[in-house]
Design a protein around this motif. Structure first.
Motif, mmCIF file in Angstrom:
data_model
loop_
_atom_site.group_PDB
_atom_site.id
_atom_site.type_symbol
_atom_site.label_atom_id
_atom_site.label_comp_id
_atom_site.label_asym_id
_atom_site.label_seq_id
_atom_site.Cartn_x
_atom_site.Cartn_y
_atom_site.Cartn_z
ATOM 1 N N LYS A 284 0.715 5.063 8.505
ATOM 2 C CA LYS A 284 1.504 4.376 7.490
ATOM 3 C C LYS A 284 1.876 5.379 6.397
ATOM 4 O O LYS A 284 1.152 6.348 6.173
ATOM 5 N N PRO A 285 2.997 5.160 5.692
ATOM 6 C CA PRO A 285 3.348 6.054 4.586
ATOM 7 C C PRO A 285 2.192 6.215 3.614
ATOM 8 O O PRO A 285 1.544 5.243 3.228
ATOM 9 N N ILE A 286 1.932 7.457 3.215
ATOM 10 C CA ILE A 286 0.780 7.772 2.382
ATOM 11 C C ILE A 286 1.134 8.902 1.431
ATOM 12 O O ILE A 286 1.961 9.764 1.750
ATOM 13 N N MET A 287 0.531 8.907 0.285
ATOM 14 C CA MET A 287 0.750 9.978 -0.701
ATOM 15 C C MET A 287 -0.408 9.969 -1.684
ATOM 16 O O MET A 287 -1.241 9.052 -1.680
ATOM 17 N N MET A 288 -0.472 11.001 -2.531
ATOM 18 C CA MET A 288 -1.486 11.080 -3.572
ATOM 19 C C MET A 288 -0.830 11.009 -4.935
ATOM 20 O O MET A 288 0.272 11.525 -5.144
ATOM 21 N N THR A 289 -1.510 10.349 -5.883
ATOM 22 C CA THR A 289 -1.067 10.361 -7.263
ATOM 23 C C THR A 289 -2.292 10.355 -8.166
ATOM 24 O O THR A 289 -3.419 10.148 -7.704
ATOM 25 N N PHE A 334 9.020 8.619 3.938
ATOM 26 C CA PHE A 334 8.144 7.553 3.472
ATOM 27 C C PHE A 334 8.749 6.764 2.314
ATOM 28 O O PHE A 334 8.193 5.726 1.930
ATOM 29 N N CYS A 335 9.841 7.239 1.748
ATOM 30 C CA CYS A 335 10.265 6.774 0.425
ATOM 31 C C CYS A 335 11.573 6.002 0.460
ATOM 32 O O CYS A 335 12.428 6.229 1.316
ATOM 33 N N THR A 336 11.736 5.114 -0.512
ATOM 34 C CA THR A 336 13.009 4.429 -0.707
ATOM 35 C C THR A 336 13.970 5.296 -1.512
ATOM 36 O O THR A 336 15.189 5.148 -1.389
ATOM 37 N N GLU A 337 13.424 6.181 -2.356
ATOM 38 C CA GLU A 337 14.222 7.139 -3.127
ATOM 39 C C GLU A 337 13.470 8.467 -3.138
ATOM 40 O O GLU A 337 12.235 8.488 -3.229
ATOM 41 N N PRO A 360 8.238 1.698 -1.556
ATOM 42 C CA PRO A 360 8.718 0.328 -1.762
ATOM 43 C C PRO A 360 7.772 -0.437 -2.686
ATOM 44 O O PRO A 360 6.554 -0.245 -2.653
ATOM 45 N N LYS A 361 8.328 -1.296 -3.523
ATOM 46 C CA LYS A 361 7.494 -2.191 -4.327
ATOM 47 C C LYS A 361 6.778 -3.177 -3.396
ATOM 48 O O LYS A 361 7.276 -3.521 -2.332
ATOM 49 N N ALA A 421 1.135 2.563 1.974
ATOM 50 C CA ALA A 421 2.048 1.424 1.951
ATOM 51 C C ALA A 421 1.463 0.257 2.730
ATOM 52 O O ALA A 421 0.982 0.414 3.858
ATOM 53 N N GLY A 422 1.473 -0.924 2.116
ATOM 54 C CA GLY A 422 0.994 -2.127 2.775
ATOM 55 C C GLY A 422 -0.484 -2.390 2.514
ATOM 56 O O GLY A 422 -1.209 -1.539 1.988
ATOM 57 N N ASN A 423 -0.921 -3.574 2.890
ATOM 58 C CA ASN A 423 -2.345 -3.904 2.806
ATOM 59 C C ASN A 423 -3.008 -3.467 4.107
ATOM 60 O O ASN A 423 -2.913 -4.149 5.134
ATOM 61 N N VAL A 424 -3.677 -2.333 4.076
ATOM 62 C CA VAL A 424 -4.294 -1.781 5.284
ATOM 63 C C VAL A 424 -5.823 -1.804 5.175
ATOM 64 O O VAL A 424 -6.510 -1.023 5.845
ATOM 65 N N LYS A 425 -6.357 -2.700 4.359
ATOM 66 C CA LYS A 425 -7.808 -2.802 4.233
ATOM 67 C C LYS A 425 -8.490 -3.018 5.589
ATOM 68 O O LYS A 425 -9.492 -2.343 5.887
ATOM 69 N N PRO A 426 -8.009 -3.926 6.460
ATOM 70 C CA PRO A 426 -8.683 -4.105 7.760
ATOM 71 C C PRO A 426 -8.722 -2.822 8.589
ATOM 72 O O PRO A 426 -9.743 -2.509 9.217
ATOM 73 N N GLN A 427 -7.623 -2.073 8.594
ATOM 74 C CA GLN A 427 -7.589 -0.822 9.346
ATOM 75 C C GLN A 427 -8.552 0.207 8.755
ATOM 76 O O GLN A 427 -9.233 0.934 9.484
#
Length: 440
Positions: A284-289, A334-337, A360-361, A421-427
Motif C-alpha cells: 500500500k502507499p507508504i511514506m514517512m513524516t 502514491f500521491c494525488t499531487e 488522498p484524504k 494509505a487506508g486502514n491496514v490495522k488487520p494486515q
C-alpha cells in the motif's frame, strides 16, 4: 522473492478427500501463484523439505490425532481451505486446537490478508538471506542541529548490531561527502541525458537546481550498482547537508520508480526497515513524516516556526504531519499531487529541493517498529485536510486525527512515523505475528 509453501495432507484421507485436496491445491495455485511457490505435497509425519511455511489446503478429523508430528514442525502454518482461497469457517476449531498445541497458525479470511501473510513470510526470508540496506553518512550527529540529531537511536552501533542480528539483514555504510563530491563532477549534459524522460513537475526549481538533484541520483546509482542487490537506500541528508550541494529527495523517488528500491530520510535505518517490511508485505502507499501532536504545544510550534495549530474542536486528538517543509517524501505513484519545489529548511543548501506531495484524504494507519525491534506501533488515523503556513517550515502539512491523543503521547516511539494509505490495522497485526512483534 516468493514464499515457499509446503502443502501437507493426512494419510487418513479417503478417496473423496484426496480429490478435494488436489482440486483445492490447484485453486490455491491460481489464487496465490504471484506471491507463493507451492511445493509438492507431503504427508503429515514425513520428513519435510526446506520451506518457509506449511500450507493446509484441507483439514480433516485427523488433525486432532497427530499432536507430536504437528508440534515437531517449526514452520508457521497457513490454513486456506475454502474454495474461495480463504479459511473455511468449519476449520476454526482445528485452528484453535493447533494453536493450543503451540503451533503458529494463520487463518486468513480474505485474499488480501492471505497475500499479506505470504508476502511477509517471504520478506522475512529475504532479510534472513542478507538483504542489503545502504546508508550514506560520515559523522552522524556532529553536524547541523547536533543538539537534536545526536539523540537518535538509529545512529548507535548497538542499533545496527541488533538490527542485523535480529533480522539477518546487512547495513552497508558509505560516505555522503563522497557522493557530493562525485555528483559535482557529473556534467550537465550527463544529467540531462539521464533525466530526459523523467517528466518531473516542478515549480520554482530552476534548471541548475534540478540538474543538481539528478546528479545526486547518478552518483548514488553508481554506488548501488557497484554493491548490487541493494533493497533500500538513505543518507544523513539534513544533519550533514554541508556534504552535498542539494538534497536527495528526487533521487529517492527515481530509485523507487525505476529500481523498486526503498528509501529513508535523515539516515533513519529504523524507518528504512519499517518501510521495507510494511511495503513489501502490504503493498500500500507508504511514506514517512514528522508527527507534531497538538498536545506537544509550543515545543512543536516553535520547531516549525508557526504561531498556532489550526482552530478545531478536538485538538487533543490531532497532529500535524510535516517533514522538510511539506507533508514529506513519497513516490509520485502514491500521491494525488506531487511537485518538486525549492527547499524550505535553512540547514540545507540554498539550491536544494523538496517534494510537496499529498496522499488522498481519508483513513490512514500510522506505524513504525520500536527501538529494540520487539514491538510494532499501530495507530488508526485519518488525514482530514492539508494546512498551509506561508513563510514557515510548514508550507503544506497534513492535519491528522486519531482516536486517543493522550494514548498516542504515552506510547509514540519516534517523531518519525510511517503513514500508510487506508486502514491496514488487520494486515499489520498479521505482519507482526509473522515477525514475532508485540503490537502497541
Amino acid at each position: 522473492m516468493k514464499a515457499r509453501l509446503l502443502p501437507l495432507y493426512f494419510s487418513e484421507a479417503n478417496e473423496r478427500e484426496r480429490k478435494e485436496f488436489a482440486d483445492q491445491l490447484e485453486r490455491l495455485r491460481d489464487f496465490y501463484g504471484d506471491v507463493a511457490e507451492i511445493l509438492p505435497e507431503v504427508c503429515v509425519g514425513d520428513k519435510i523439505p526446506e520451506a518457509d511455511a506449511i500450507l493446509f489446503p484441507q483439514l480433516i478429523f485427523a488433525a486432532f490425532r497427530h499432536d507430536d508430528e504437528l508440534k515437531a514442525y517449526s514452520l508457521p502454518m497457513i490454513v486456506l481451505t475454502s474454495r474461495f482461497g480463504t479459511v473455511e469457517m468449519w476449520d476454526w476449531e482445528i485452528v484453535t486446537y493447533l494453536r493450543d498445541l503451540g503451533c503458529t497458525v494463520f487463518s486468513p479470511y480474505s485474499i488480501e490478508l492471505a497475500k499479506t501473510i505470504i508476502r511477509a513470510i517471504a520478506v522475512k526470508r529475504a532479510l534472513r538471506s542478507g538483504a542489503k540496506f545502504l546508508m550514506f553518512q560520515d559523522s552522524p550527529g556532529e553536524g547541523m542541529q547536533a543538539n537534536i540529531f545526536k539523540r537518535f537511536y538509529w545512529w548507535e552501533k548497538e542499533s545496527t548490531r541488533q538490527m542485523e542480528e535480529t533480522f539477518g539483514c546487512k547495513i552497508i555504510y558509505r560516505s555522503w561527502k563522497s557522493v557530493g563530491e562525485r555528483a559535482a563532477q557529473i556534467t550537465d549534459e550527463q544529467a540531462e541525458l539521464v533525466s530526459r524522460d523523467w517528466n518531473v513537475t516542478r515549480e520554482g526549481v530552476c534548471k541548475e537546481a534540478f540538474l543538481r538533484a539528478v546528479k545526486v541520483y547518478i552518483a548514488v546509482k553508481e554506488v548501488i550498482d557497484s554493491i548490487g542487490g541493494v533493497e533500500g537506500v538513505g543518507s544523513n541528508c539534513l544533519n550533514e547537508s554541508f556534504n552535498c550541494f542539494t538534497t536527495p529527495c528526487l533521487a529517492w523517488n527515481m530509485l523507487f520508480e525505476k529500481d523498486n528500491i526503498i528509501w529513508a530520510c535523515e539516515g533513519d535505518t529504523l524507518t528504512m526497515l519499517s518501510t521495507y517490511l510494511i511495503y513489501r508485505s502490504i503493498e500500500k502507499p507508504i511514506m514517512m513524516t514528522n508527527l507534531y501532536p497538538f498536545l506537544v504545544g509550543m515545543a512543536a510550534l516553535a520547531h516549525e516556526r508557526i504561531e498556532k495549530f489550526p482552530d478545531i474542536s478536538d485538538p487533543d486528538n490531532h497532529a500535524l504531519g510535516v517533514h522538510c517543509g511539506y507533508f514529506g517524501l513519497a513516490p509520485r505513484s502514491f500521491c494525488t499531487e506531487w511537485t518538486l519545489r525549492p527547499k524550505v529548511l535553512a540547514i540545507v543548501d540554498d539550491n536544494a529541493i523538496a517534494v510537496d506531495c499529498r496522499f488522498p484524504k481519508g483513513p490512514v494507519t500510522l506505524a513504525k517498529i520500536y527501538p529494540g525491534f520487539k514491538k510494532l506501533s499501530i495507530i488508526e488515523a485519518e488525514i482530514e485536510d492539508y494546512v498551509q503556513y506561508p513563510g514557515s517550515d510548514c508550507r503544506n502539512g497534513a492535519l491528522i486525527r486519531y482516536k486517543d491523543g493522550h494514548k498516542v503521547m504515552d506510547n509514540l516511539c519516534s517523531h518519525h512515523s510511517l503513514i500508510i494509505a487506508g486502514n491496514v490495522k488487520p494486515q499489520l497485526i498479521q505482519l507482526a505475528k509473522v515477525f514475532g512483534f508485540n503490537t502497541v
